[in-house]
Design a protein around this motif. Structure first.
Motif, PDB file in Angstrom:
ATOM      1  N   LEU A  57       0.857  -1.192   0.000  1.00 34.51           N
ATOM      2  CA  LEU A  57       0.000   0.000   0.000  1.00 34.51           C
ATOM      3  C   LEU A  57       0.894   1.242   0.000  1.00 34.51           C
ATOM      4  O   LEU A  57       1.533   1.560   1.017  1.00 34.51           O
ATOM      5  CB  LEU A  57      -0.921  -0.019   1.221  1.00 34.51           C
ATOM      6  N   SER A  83     -10.055   2.878  -2.348  1.00 29.60           N
ATOM      7  CA  SER A  83     -10.529   3.462  -3.629  1.00 29.60           C
ATOM      8  C   SER A  83     -12.041   3.612  -3.713  1.00 29.60           C
ATOM      9  O   SER A  83     -12.643   3.433  -4.781  1.00 29.60           O
ATOM     10  CB  SER A  83     -10.022   2.599  -4.810  1.00 29.60           C
ATOM     11  N   GLY A  85     -13.528   6.473  -2.157  1.00 31.01           N
ATOM     12  CA  GLY A  85     -13.836   7.876  -1.864  1.00 31.01           C
ATOM     13  C   GLY A  85     -14.153   8.117  -0.406  1.00 31.01           C
ATOM     14  O   GLY A  85     -14.847   9.068  -0.058  1.00 31.01           O
ATOM     15  N   LEU A  86     -13.645   7.232   0.467  1.00 30.48           N
ATOM     16  CA  LEU A  86     -13.958   7.334   1.899  1.00 30.48           C
ATOM     17  C   LEU A  86     -12.706   7.620   2.725  1.00 30.48           C
ATOM     18  O   LEU A  86     -12.696   7.434   3.938  1.00 30.48           O
ATOM     19  CB  LEU A  86     -14.642   6.040   2.356  1.00 30.48           C
ATOM     20  N   VAL A  88      -9.887   6.118   2.943  1.00 31.49           N
ATOM     21  CA  VAL A  88      -9.247   4.959   3.585  1.00 31.49           C
ATOM     22  C   VAL A  88      -7.723   5.044   3.454  1.00 31.49           C
ATOM     23  O   VAL A  88      -6.991   4.738   4.404  1.00 31.49           O
ATOM     24  CB  VAL A  88      -9.780   3.640   3.009  1.00 31.49           C
ATOM     25  N   SER A  89      -7.234   5.528   2.319  1.00 27.02           N
ATOM     26  CA  SER A  89      -5.773   5.646   2.161  1.00 27.02           C
ATOM     27  C   SER A  89      -5.211   6.633   3.179  1.00 27.02           C
ATOM     28  O   SER A  89      -4.192   6.392   3.814  1.00 27.02           O
ATOM     29  CB  SER A  89      -5.426   6.108   0.739  1.00 27.02           C
ATOM     30  N   THR A 123      -3.068  10.099  -3.642  1.00 31.87           N
ATOM     31  CA  THR A 123      -4.243   9.420  -3.070  1.00 31.87           C
ATOM     32  C   THR A 123      -5.078  10.338  -2.193  1.00 31.87           C
ATOM     33  O   THR A 123      -6.111   9.940  -1.680  1.00 31.87           O
ATOM     34  CB  THR A 123      -3.775   8.218  -2.218  1.00 31.87           C
ATOM     35  N   GLU A 174      -9.968   5.373  -8.751  1.00 35.71           N
ATOM     36  CA  GLU A 174      -8.618   5.741  -8.292  1.00 35.71           C
ATOM     37  C   GLU A 174      -8.517   7.259  -8.227  1.00 35.71           C
ATOM     38  O   GLU A 174      -8.583   7.943  -9.251  1.00 35.71           O
ATOM     39  CB  GLU A 174      -7.569   5.192  -9.263  1.00 35.71           C
ATOM     40  N   THR A 175      -8.330   7.782  -7.047  1.00 34.86           N
ATOM     41  CA  THR A 175      -8.241   9.237  -6.871  1.00 34.86           C
ATOM     42  C   THR A 175      -7.166   9.846  -7.759  1.00 34.86           C
ATOM     43  O   THR A 175      -7.354  10.901  -8.366  1.00 34.86           O
ATOM     44  CB  THR A 175      -7.932   9.533  -5.392  1.00 34.86           C
TER      45      THR A 175
HETATM   46  N1  LIG Z   1      -5.105  -4.397  -3.743  1.00 32.91           N
HETATM   47  C1  LIG Z   1      -4.323  -3.309  -3.663  1.00 32.91           C
HETATM   48  N2  LIG Z   1      -2.995  -3.428  -3.480  1.00 32.91           N
HETATM   49  C2  LIG Z   1      -2.204  -2.329  -3.358  1.00 32.91           C
HETATM   50  N3  LIG Z   1      -2.669  -1.060  -3.430  1.00 32.91           N
HETATM   51  C3  LIG Z   1      -4.001  -0.923  -3.624  1.00 32.91           C
HETATM   52  C4  LIG Z   1      -4.890  -2.012  -3.744  1.00 32.91           C
HETATM   53  N4  LIG Z   1      -6.154  -1.513  -3.913  1.00 32.91           N
HETATM   54  C5  LIG Z   1      -6.043  -0.174  -3.909  1.00 32.91           C
HETATM   55  N5  LIG Z   1      -4.765   0.186  -3.731  1.00 32.91           N
HETATM   56  C6  LIG Z   1      -4.195   1.536  -3.645  1.00 32.91           C
HETATM   57  O1  LIG Z   1      -4.790   2.177  -2.532  1.00 32.91           O
HETATM   58  C7  LIG Z   1      -4.834   3.580  -2.788  1.00 32.91           C
HETATM   59  C8  LIG Z   1      -6.279   4.035  -2.617  1.00 32.91           C
HETATM   60  O2  LIG Z   1      -6.249   5.441  -2.579  1.00 32.91           O
HETATM   61  P1  LIG Z   1      -7.530   6.284  -3.040  1.00 32.91           P
HETATM   62  O3  LIG Z   1      -7.819   6.003  -4.478  1.00 32.91           O
HETATM   63  O4  LIG Z   1      -7.296   7.683  -2.619  1.00 32.91           O
HETATM   64  O5  LIG Z   1      -8.708   5.613  -2.205  1.00 32.91           O
HETATM   65  P2  LIG Z   1      -9.454   6.103  -0.888  1.00 32.91           P
HETATM   66  O6  LIG Z   1     -10.682   6.771  -1.371  1.00 32.91           O
HETATM   67  O7  LIG Z   1      -9.688   4.821  -0.186  1.00 32.91           O
HETATM   68  O8  LIG Z   1      -8.531   7.027  -0.135  1.00 32.91           O
HETATM   69  C9  LIG Z   1      -4.356   3.785  -4.222  1.00 32.91           C
HETATM   70  O9  LIG Z   1      -2.963   4.107  -4.219  1.00 32.91           O
HETATM   71  C10 LIG Z   1      -4.550   2.416  -4.833  1.00 32.91           C
HETATM   72  O10 LIG Z   1      -3.644   2.170  -5.918  1.00 32.91           O
END
Ligand SMILES: Nc1ncnc2c1ncn2[C@@H]1O[C@H](COP(=O)(O)OP(=O)(O)O)[C@@H](O)[C@H]1O
Ligand SMILES: CC(C)(COP(=O)(O)O)[C@@H](O)C(=O)O
Length: 274
Positions: A57, A83, A85-86, A88-89, A123, A174-175
């Motif tokens: 991650l 991914s 929109g909450l 989580v990252s 992100t 993907e943001t």
């Molecule tokens: N299975 C996965 N393995 C590694 N990275 C992931 C996986 N799924 C999503 N991600 C990464 O997690 C991040 C999600 O960020 P973001 O799109 O801003 O979502 P959120 O809305 O949850 O913040 C992105 O960098 C995406 O590439």
């Protein structure tokens, strides 16, 4: 270490390349939820787990790289998928930054570390500031607030227990594909420009939801499906798209909750976390 998820209702992007990364970000408004990410760190072989699945991650890795630590096992237990929109990252980045500074008795600013990580990974631009502030949060300046420019407001909500935030995740978005795209940046900033001032003139949840719906519809970020679901929920405080996800969020009073649940397919009931 629990960090609440965060829903941005509307925002404006500030990514001026000659600015310090701490001043890069977004202005906007959003709400934090009582569901989010619980992060733990133990000794291990430099692994990261998300809901018991080993993943690389990037936002978490970026924070680790800033701390220069070894022999760790990081576990993120999240109520929501990535991914969506909450935020989580951001919750993952802020949770691990808080823990690493606490465990290593470092006095680095964990908020700065998490923000730098989110901006570098594309992100997020403002989630972690809202997640640190908690509640109904208005960010009037981009980037990490400092003692001189404390322009982050927590709007008080009367009878907060009377409100539910019902979330329906329809897919992933993907943001980084949006906030790194010049065409999207132009659309977002054109529509998002006046909304913050309009909210500050009438800082209510109703107005927040109206402005969020206007933003989602007029930027073109919301699909027709999401707009239709929001229109079906027009008897509530309001419904819109969680930015930047393929996710509907609706704020409703307790008296309307059952009607909302009868309209949605996979509703997740939350409360505003402050
Ligand atoms: N299975 C996965 N393995 C590694 N990275 C992931 C996986 N799924 C999503 N991600 C990464 O997690 C991040 C999600 O960020 P973001 O799109 O801003 O979502 P959120 O809305 O949850 O913040 C992105 O960098 C995406 O590439
Ligand atoms: C809206 C967004 C740019 C992205 O939010 P998310 O998709 O949840 O990472 C957020 O970071 C913000 O600046 O308000």
């Amino acid at each position: 270490m629990f960090v609440p998820s965060h829903i941005t209702g509307f925002f404006k992007i500030y990514k001026d390349s000659n600015k310090n990364i701490l001043q890069i970000g977004s202005i906007g408004a959003g709400i934090t939820l009582n569901k989010g990410v619980d992060t733990t760190i133990t000794k291990g072989d430099n692994e990261i787990y998300f809901n018991n699945k080993k993943i690389n991650l990037r936002p978490t890795i970026e924070v680790i790289n800033q701390c220069n630590i070894d022999n760790y096992k990081i576990s993120h237990k999240s109520d929501f998928p990535l991914s969506s929109g909450l935020g989580v990252s951001g919750a993952c980045a802020l949770g691990v930054a808080n823990l690493l500074n606490k465990d290593n008795n470092k006095n680095n600013n964990s908020l700065e570390m998490a923000h730098i990580s989110e901006v570098k990974c594309g992100t997020g631009l403002g989630d972690v500031i809202a997640q640190r502030t908690k509640g109904f949060v208005v960010r009037e300046l981009p980037g990490v607030p400092n003692f001189k420019t404390q322009k982050v407001q927590k709007i008080s909500i009367k009878n907060i227990d009377n409100y539910n935030v019902v979330v329906e995740i329809l897919g992933k978005k993907e943001t980084s594909q949006i906030i790194n795209n010049p065409q999207w940046i132009e659309k977002i900033n054109k529509i998002g420009d006046e909304l913050l001032l309009k909210l500050l003139k009438n800082p209510t949840l109703h107005n927040f939801m109206d402005l969020s719906y206007y933003f989602a519809k007029n930027t073109g970020l919301a699909t027709d499906k999401i707009i239709n679901i929001c229109n079906d929920l027009n008897f509530t405080v309001g419904a819109s798209q969680a930015m930047l996800g393929n996710t509907v969020f609706c704020i409703c009073e307790n008296k309307d909750l059952n009607d909302v649940l009868s309209i949605l397919n996979n509703p997740i009931i939350c409360k505003i976390y402050q």
